[in-house]
Design an enzyme around this catalytic site. Structure first.
Site, PDB file in Angstrom:
ATOM      1  CD  GLU A 136      -6.449  -2.162  -3.290  1.00 54.46           C
ATOM      2  OE1 GLU A 136      -5.362  -1.556  -3.189  1.00 54.46           O
ATOM      3  OE2 GLU A 136      -6.557  -3.382  -3.085  1.00 54.46           O
ATOM      4  CG  HIS A 178      -2.217  -0.655   1.040  1.00 53.45           C
ATOM      5  ND1 HIS A 178      -3.422  -0.021   1.219  1.00 53.45           N
ATOM      6  CD2 HIS A 178      -2.523  -1.924   0.666  1.00 53.45           C
ATOM      7  CE1 HIS A 178      -4.414  -0.867   0.973  1.00 53.45           C
ATOM      8  NE2 HIS A 178      -3.887  -2.040   0.643  1.00 53.45           N
TER       9      HIS A 178
END
Length: 321
Positions: A107, A38
């Site tokens: 994402e 991330h």
């Protein structure tokens, strides 16, 4: 035999803590580990987002037997697939053959940071398929050049290739991604115990290949404390993939989950120290056909007590499934 894994969740702990925790997980008897990749945490309360590949390099040197895996890397926007291939090959060498490359379509939360925009879902899958083909070609050795729909590669070559080819996994959420995974992946990845995903994967060429699931849990001796922590840091998970892949940052996830109640989160995240509740949640994955299940302990500061409990109680109980 089903294998059980430990998750280094980069959104909830700093790099040194992540490495310390996976060392403890190896000692506790976890079979493998997975690492999120991330740039942002889901919620500000999680508070972290170190570079996963540096963490993995350190973990490769600090451990000796536990498997390592990205869960998952998006090889299409923030990273070019040629660079992902180089990173994965290097990790395989550093870990002496213990690394697996998990890939997914990504994402908006993490990929928007390079300013390239966020494509529609169907385009993201096209990009993923093309990226996986590039990575596979580089793993084959030799020079790779191509002018594709989404990516260009100009005379690329991996100069340090491991003897053990990096196994490649693809995260799935529907039939299109299952078709890509069945054709191109060595294993399939999913975050929900849906047998229909595995059936689609098998139908497209994935039969007899490993299938890796992931389950969030929140161990604490006090169940109310565990439920509160799970709600504070993991309520984003109730939104589902179609929502979670689109929101741009922690503030958006906070707003989108403002009406999620603690009891809503506790329905999908086992909380407290009821051993049977945890075992039954894992059983949903094993009965669906998953061959590996990675556990995510919610709360970066609460890993060591969970790992000790897992060693003493949870893992022995799970080995009976």
């Amino acid at each position: 035999m089903v294998q059980f894994g430990y998750t280094m969740m980069t959104e909830q702990a700093g790099p040194r803590a992540l490495v310390d925790d996976v060392v403890a997980a190896e000692r506790a008897g976890f079979d493998f580990s997975v690492t999120s990749d991330h740039y942002f945490p889901w919620l500000e309360s999680q508070g972290h987002a170190p570079y996963a590949w540096s963490v993995l390099g350190a973990a490769a040197q600090a451990t000796s037997s536990i498997g390592l895996m990205t869960y998952v890397t998006c090889p299409t926007v923030r990273y070019h697939p040629a660079l992902v291939a180089q990173k994965a090959a290097t990790l395989q060498l550093l870990s002496a053959g213990r690394f697996r490359l998990g890939l997914g379509s990504g994402e908006n939360l993490n990929e928007h940071v390079v300013g390239a925009g966020w494509p529609a879902a169907n385009v993201r899958l096209e990009m993923l398929e093309e990226a996986v083909e590039i990575i596979g070609a580089l793993f084959d050795g030799g020079y790779v050049s191509r002018h594709g729909t989404h990516f260009d590669v100009d005379n690329a070559k991996l100069w340090d290739l491991p003897e053990v080819r990096v196994p490649l996994g693809i995260a799935v959420s529907g039939e299109r991604s299952c078709a890509i995974a069945g054709r191109l992946a060595d294993l399939v990845i999913a975050t929900e115990p849906k047998p229909e995903l595995l059936a689609d994967f098998d139908r497209h060429g994935g039969a007899r290949k490993p299938r890796v699931g992931q389950l969030p849990v929140c161990y604490d001796l006090d169940r109310d404390t565990a439920v509160e922590r799970a709600h504070d840091q993991f309520r984003w998970s109730v939104g589902g993939w179609k929502v979670n892949s689109e929101l741009p940052g922690p503030a958006a996830f906070d707003q989108a989950t403002q009406y999620v109640r603690p009891e809503d989160v506790a329905q999908s995240v086992p909380c407290g120290d009821d051993l049977e509740e945890f075992v039954e949640a894992v059983r949903a994955y094993t009965e669906a056909g998953f061959t590996e299940v990675a556990l995510v302990q919610v709360g970066g500061a609460h890993q060591q007590p969970f790992i000790r409990w897992a060693q003493e109680e949870l893992l022995p109980a799970l080995r009976t499934l």
